[in-house]
Write an enzyme that holds these catalytic residues in place. Structure first.
Site: not given
Lengths: 540, 608
Positions: B8, B70, B171, B193
């Site tokens: 992850d 990211k 994810e 999420d």
């Protein structure tokens, strides 16, 4: 019994088998009576009016009893998925498709059963509707649809074989997965399922009507009033065409309604066959004694039966099915063409026989009337629901029982309406197919619509266009294009369509001539001009 | 059985997991933590730091410490998201050679995949240490809303880190896998999420035969914990400005301290009603007077500051349900993922919207990595009966005349899939047509992400609208897009496999992979050298300590004097090698050092 699963297998009777000595019931007898060494399993099923599955079971049992030779797979390689019955939509389990069996041996990591499954489904993609693809019934609920989809996805998704060598199967699996996903997505959503069901209903109706038209044509062409049960050309993939030596007119599939007796009484249900060989009459004291030589005589082609023979056969069938033993004497009596054997019986016995005969004839007649009434009632009900196709279907079957003027007139009028509706249905269906860019199907459906409404050049032009887009049968496309132009020579549009077909087919001079005409008719049409220039440059 | 790890790769924290004896397990790092900060720093000495050590020095080295890389991965330098990041980051973001965003650290420019690769490599090392062997394959997760360019950039990062990324998965999907794995349930599940940088919502159906089917997925790649932090920072900065008239944002070091403090306060407010932010000596007043920042923040204040952020996530949930033609009542379970879902207000809002309490059985920080490990194991080992039916997160289509985007494969279509459509020319006598393959939901082409382009040539000359071109899109199970364009009249075809652009050319990528591999070897080697050196130092110290004693004991014999002389020589040489850092020389003397130490130990033992 497994071997009789193949609809093309031909069960062969064992000479000298005595059904009387074996413990077989009426069902086995009925099936056995249709086995003549030439009819395939599917044909036997059609002739007996039984479910194909039941017939397989019964044939298996008969083989065990020694009545039939053990089944060997049919030498005929048939590109057919199992017969999808559009009205009941039994879950389809495809097997033994027309694909290249060599693919099963292709190097790769896939198991054989997965290969079979992929190839079966892949080659049925064009054929199967969403329900058949997922293997669910038409009335399956959402849960069943999901479960079927998940079951297939769990086996067919390429991720299940990640990193494995799938060879040519990879793209096939992806194609199949794409289609089952579309099937699931369509059927799992209420609105989309309703739309799709509507489309299927249209398609079924037109298919049913196609069959109907086929019988009608056969009816007028054939001398025999009872078409034999066999494959109809409308469903060439479902049943194999009968071998040429036994070329018989197609017949309607047996009606599912009614009991065994009822069905047996319908003339179209049994195979034409030479009359049972005459046998010496048994003593009246032993009425249960069977004919001593129940040998099955192979028919020599489609022999029309005399009315007497027909009656005798019906009677015999009725008796057999009622579980009674047929007295040879009665059979012979009912069959004047057979040599009479002097009966050493008393007058009383003869009177009793006569009474019985009359009673049978009465019951046969009553059953016939009842059948006609049922069919006419069914037709009336269908008419009230504006389902003219079904109505025409019922009436046509009724006509085979009694060709009466009133009935025929009714049939003709309903038939006319059905044709009209059919054309509409076809057009709707073709438009749906066109919107899905299924050119091949759209071309075929437009062609049918054009047949149903031959006066309409627009339909012919649409057929020509769809066939051109499909590109597989440019000859047919040209034929339709020509029809359109012939019906309306002043349409530049039709000429452009035809010109394009010619062009695609490489008939440049013809294309040029059509396009020149089109340009002359519509000097402002830039597309026509454009194409003409191109054609001319192609000619050089 | 080949090992595959699930990673992850988070905005703020990363986590690695592996399948062990049929159960997914999170692997702790050397410090014993199950998650590792997604931070990379270059020290003054030019040393690369990753994870906790990078985070620890962030305050003193803010300009050379990268966090939340990211947010930049696979993005154009000109994109608003990058603009936003430039404004809020202490490190320098510059434009790369392919219009991509790059990061400058101590004068050296790094591509974003390279930075992400450092984190992935760290995760790989953590896994290798734990498993005691090399790991070459990984499943890496990305936010569901990542486009193909961002996914490709993530894959490239994996390659640079020496990992074969066998699959990129979303994810929330990974979270659903972890939630439903081995449970034998049939349910429709919503995964909410809210992570450090991104928000995702996915709706999945868990069905029979281990099938996990994604129904819909949506999200916002610029909505996450960082935004909540930013709200707190703004609140603190503004308060400070009105009190002292100084803008703390101008001071990079102060900003970094604020960032840490804001994150800490936010986390604390998940369990307490109020907390104090206390930053002594935050800045100098200019009159040589140190100023301190000290302020109490309550949970209510935080909720007010971030109300619109939470509302935005709920709006996206509503939209997603609508797109999937589902009602709230169809959702049978809600799985919360991401650290931000610890915030009570978030849980309340979600429960309020769906009308049911979210599932509490999963660990929001670990569940994604666990799911990635499950997917990896399911792909490589068929005995796990599990298959994931994923969807395309964005509409795929082409740019047509007038700059309009024409979608061919709509978003949330289950892959693999293919679609085709016929287009025509837009100008007279047009003989070539450029097919621009795009991804996105905007009607205007320029708003969407360009994935690739190719030209179909030699069309016949004709007035516009005459030539028909059939364009077919295909996405396979690996998510690879191929596009085929065919002139329907001539049958001329042209096809490309669309390789999303990560902002790196193949050559650049290869160089980066090579240099990273070199570094990895160096790192392993230097770790070994360091070990040897320490061992040598330990032995030298031991001998030194024993020397006087031994000298005394053996002084009576010539043989003994001789031996101590020899030992002295060995010590001297070894010391010289250690101080010079000459690894080869140290290694050479190790044996002699060991022998001497043993001998000394023996002498001392015998006499005492």
């Amino acid at each position: 019994m497994a071997a009789f699963d193949e609809p093309t297998t031909v069960p062969k009777p064992v000479a000298g088998f005595d059904p009387a000595r074996a413990a077989i019931g009426p069902l086995e007898r009925l099936v056995l009576s249709s086995v003549d060494g030439l009819a395939s399993v599917a044909e036997v099923a059609a002739a007996s009016g039984l479910d194909a599955g039941d017939v397989c079971t019964v044939l298996g049992r008969l083989a065990e009893l020694g009545a039939l030779e053990p089944a060997t797979p049919s030498p005929v390689t048939e590109p057919a998925p199992p017969p999808p019955d559009p009205t009941t939509a039994a879950p389809a389990a495809p097997s033994g498709g027309g694909w290249d069996r060599a693919l099963l041996d292709e190097p790769g990591d896939l198991d054989l059963d997965v290969r079979n499954m992929v190839l079966d489904l892949f080659h049925a993609l064009d054929e199967f509707d969403h329900y058949q693809l997922l293997g669910v019934a038409r009335d399956a609920d959402r849960k069943a649809i999901k479960s079927a989809y998940y079951g297939l996805a769990a086996r067919l998704h390429t991720d299940r074989y990640f990193g494995k060598n799938l060879g040519s199967f990879k793209s096939k699996m992806e194609a199949v997965f794409g289609r089952i996903t579309v099937a699931h997505d369509t059927l799992a959503a209420k609105q989309r399922r309703a739309e799709y069901d509507e489309y299927l209903k249209d398609r079924d109706r037109s298919r049913a009507y196609e069959k109907l038209l086929q019988w009608a044509t056969v009816d007028s062409a054939s001398p025999t009033p009872m078409p034999r049960a066999a494959a109809t050309p409308a469903q060439p993939r479902i049943l194999p065409p009968p071998p040429p030596s036994r070329a018989v007119p197609p017949a309607p599939p047996p009606s599912r309604a009614g009991g065994l007796l009822d069905r047996a009484l319908q003339p179209s249900q049994a195979s034409p066959r030479a009359p049972v060989a005459p046998v010496p009459p048994a003593a009246p004291a032993a009425p249960a004694a069977p004919p001593s030589e129940p040998k099955l005589v192979a028919p020599a082609g489609p022999v029309p039966l005399s009315p007497e023979q027909e009656r005798a056969r019906r009677l015999a069938a009725a008796q057999r099915l009622a579980g009674n033993r047929v007295s040879a004497a009665r059979m012979v009596a009912a069959n004047p063409s057979a040599p009479r054997i002097a009966a050493p019986t008393a007058e009383a016995t003869r009177a009793a026989t006569e009474t019985l005969k009359v009673r049978y004839q009465d019951s046969v007649e009553a059953a016939r009337r009842a059948t006609i009434k049922r069919l006419v009632d069914g037709a009336d009900e269908a008419i009230s629901k504006e389902d003219f196709v079904t109505a025409a279907n019922h009436l046509r079957v009724a006509l085979t029982h009694a060709d009466e003027a009133e009935l025929r007139a009714k049939y003709e009028s309903v038939n006319l309406k059905a044709r009209e509706i059919l054309a509409d249905t076809y057009l709707k269906q073709a438009a749906y197919e066109e919107s899905q860019e299924k050119w091949r199907e759209a071309g075929a459906t437009y062609a049918k619509a054009a047949d149903a409404r031959p006066g309409d050049p627009n339909i012919a032009a649409k057929a020509a266009n769809a066939m051109r887009r499909d590109g597989r049968d440019l000859h047919a496309a040209a034929r339709f294009g020509e029809v359109a132009v012939q019906k309306n020579p002043a349409s530049a549009e039709f000429r452009v369509t035809l010109g394009l077909v010619y062009f695609d087919a490489g008939l440049l001079l013809r294309a040029k001539s059509e396009l020149e005409q089109a340009v002359r008719l519509a000097p402002d049409d830039s597309k026509a001009k454009e194409l003409l220039v191109r054609v001319k440059s192609a000619i050089g | 059985m080949e090992r595959v790890i699930g990673i992850d790769l988070g905005t703020t924290n990363s986590c690695v997991a592996v399948m062990e004896n049929g159960a997914p397990t999170v692997i702790p790092n050397r410090g014993g933590y199950k998650t590792t900060p997604s931070m990379v720093a270059i020290t003054e000495a030019g040393k690369k730091l990753v994870g906790h050590i990078a985070k620890r020095q962030a305050i003193t080295n803010a300009e050379n410490t990268v966090f939340a890389a990211k947010r930049l991965i696979g993005r154009k330098f000109t994109s608003p998201q990058v603009k936003n990041a430039i404004a809020t980051s202490a490190y320098r973001i510059v434009e790369g050679p392919h219009a991509d965003a790059r990061i400058q650290l101590r004068g050296k420019t790094f591509s974003v995949p390279e930075i992400s690769a450092m984190i992935l490599q760290e995760m790989r090392v953590i896994a290798e240490d734990y498993l005691g062997g090399p790991v070459a394959k990984a499943v890496v997760t990305v936010p569901a809303y990542f486009n193909d360019n961002q996914r490709q950039a993530t894959k490239d990062a994996g390659a640079i880190a020496g990992l074969d990324v066998i699959r990129i998965i979303n994810e929330p999907t990974a979270a659903a896998l972890a939630y439903g794995f081995g449970k034998d349930i049939e349910k429709t599940v919503a995964v909410y999420d809210l992570g450090g940088g991104t928000f995702d919502i996915s709706i999945l159906e868990i069905g029979a035969h281990g099938v996990f089917r994604v129904i819909a997925t949506a999200g916002d790649t610029f909505l996450g914990g960082e935004d909540f932090d930013a709200r707190i920072i703004d609140w603190l900065v503004e308060g400070f400005q009105s009190e002292h008239g100084i803008d703390l944002r101008q001071d990079r070091m102060a900003l970094q301290r604020l960032k840490d403090a804001a994150e800490k306060a936010k986390c604390e407010l998940s369990s307490t009603r109020e907390t104090e932010v206390n930053l002594p000596f935050i800045i100098s007043s200019g009159r040589n007077e140190a100023l301190h920042l000290q302020r109490v923040i309550s949970r209510e204040t935080l909720e007010q500051l971030c109300e619109d952020l939470v509302d935005r996530t709920v709006d996206i949930c509503r939209q997603t349900l609508q797109d999937a033609q589902l009602g709230k009542e169809d959702i049978e379970e809600i799985v919360l993922v991401g650290g931000m879902t610890r915030m009570p207000r978030v849980v309340e809002s979600v429960a309020e919207f769906f009308g049911r309490d979210p599932c509490k059985g999963v660990h929001p920080d670990e569940v994604v990595a666990l799911g990635a490990a499950i997917q990896g194991a399911a792909l490589l080992d068929t005995k796990h009966e599990m298959v994931l039916l994923d969807v395309t997160p964005h509409t795929l289509g082409i740019l047509t005349a007038g700059g309009t985007f024409r979608g061919l494969i709509p978003q949330n279509t289950t892959v693999p899939t293919s679609r085709s459509e016929t287009f025509t020319t837009s100008r007279d006598n047009q003989t070539a047509v450029k097919i621009l393959v795009m991804q996105g939901e905007h009607e205007k082409g320029e708003q969407n992400e360009l994935l690739g382009e190719f030209v179909l040539t030699d069309l016949r000359k004709a007035t516009k609208g005459q030539v028909e071109i059939e364009v077919t899109f295909e996405i396979n199970a690996d998510g690879i897009v191929s596009v085929n364009a065919k002139d329907l009249e001539t049958g001329r075809q042209q096809a490309i496999q669309v390789t999303a652009t990560s902002g790196l050319t193949q050559q650049e990528l290869k160089q980066m992979i090579d240099s990273s591999q070199g570094e990895m070897l160096e790192r392993r080697a230097s770790e070994e050298e360091e070990g040897t050196k320490q061992e040598a130092q330990r032995l030298i110290a031991e001998i030194d300590k024993l020397f006087p004693q031994v000298e005394q004991i053996v002084a009576s014999s010539d043989f003994g004097r001789d031996a101590t002389e020899k030992a002295r020589g060995i010590l001297q040489k070894a010391r010289a090698a250690v101080s010079k850092g000459d690894h080869a020389a140290i290694k050479e003397h190790m044996e002699a050092l060991g022998r001497t130490a043993r001998m000394f130990r023996g002498v001392v033992q015998k006499t005492s």
